[in-house]
Enzyme design. Sequence first.
Site, PDB file in Angstrom:
ATOM      1  N   ARG A  58       6.660  -9.888   5.619  1.00  0.00           N
ATOM      2  CA  ARG A  58       6.775  -8.879   7.130  1.00  0.00           C
ATOM      3  C   ARG A  58       7.894 -10.309   8.006  1.00  0.00           C
ATOM      4  NH1 ARG A  58       2.584  -6.850   5.269  1.00  0.00           N
ATOM      5  NH2 ARG A  58       1.279  -8.021   4.695  1.00  0.00           N
ATOM      6  N   HIS A 189       3.200  -2.362   2.878  1.00  0.00           N
ATOM      7  CA  HIS A 189       1.982  -2.603   3.670  1.00  0.00           C
ATOM      8  C   HIS A 189       1.235  -2.634   2.585  1.00  0.00           C
ATOM      9  CE1 HIS A 189       2.492  -1.244   8.236  1.00  0.00           C
ATOM     10  NE2 HIS A 189       3.171  -2.547   7.436  1.00  0.00           N
TER      11      HIS A 189
END
Length: 328
Positions: A58, A189
């Site tokens: 991320r 995700h």
Amino acid sequence: MSLLHHLILYLTLLTVVKGDILRPRFYSKTCPEAESIVRSEMKKSMMREARSVASVMRLQFHDCFVNGCDASVLLDDTPNMLGEKLALSNINSLRSFEVIDNIKEALEKACPGTVSCADIVIMASRDAVALTGGPNWEVKLGRKDSLTASQKDSDDIMPSPRANATYLIDLFQRFNLSVKDMVALSGSHSIGQARCFSIMFRLYNQSGSGKPDPALEPGYRTKLDKLCPLSVDQNVTGDLDATPHVFDNMYFKDLVSGRGFLNSDQTLYTTPETREYVKMFSEDQGEFFKAFQEGMVKMGDLQSGRPGEIRSNCRVANRRPIDAWLVS
């Protein structure tokens, strides 16, 4: 030095940085083991803590969207600069900076002053996906590291967990990333966790209604209620999909079933413009993998055109920002 000379210096440096061309195997001669060193360190990190690789992946998103992929997100605050780590979307959320530190230390031992922190983020993000079962792709390298960071820029750009699909479409289009790119990249995700803080409004006050998000599947809502009651420490974390340690298309299957953890996830299925991509990726993992790696490469191409350097420490800029040079 005269103002004219300052201006010439600034324009020369800017031209050099804009002329940088990213390419595969950039370090094949200067640091031929660079990519294998990064992957080795990522494997070690995953063995210590499975969640860490998702956290590292991320970093690419939070770095590249804010003035390009330049490792500005890694810089610590200084007396003259508020960095991005405490920006609203990053504080108590971004983590595993020590993994990047370990990679940088290993690279500095092998090839001092050669591999940029910005390129480390790109390589490590790719490896986070590949090591958890996702696609493996060739990364383009040759980035410079930022001389500065901006908490304000991060606050102005990065979306919150409350964001809806329309907002995300507009945001990604600012960076020439399509709706398909955005949905595929949301598939990051597929691995990792997020905090209760990010979903309390969904469970107890969606859109100010005093009620939970009606898009939540009832059984999943009950599970989240137990994980994140009103009295919970909001730093408690929950899985972003049903297979949080495996990079696969379960994330999209969960969205179709009403089991998206974040509002910004579930809204991809409740919004017509993005629903078809969610359905397609939920049914065809190969199509998701292809779209995801294409999106990551496109995102990795984002550059600000600002002057840069090769930082010897990913958390500290070696020199003053260019603005300081111009007024000194």
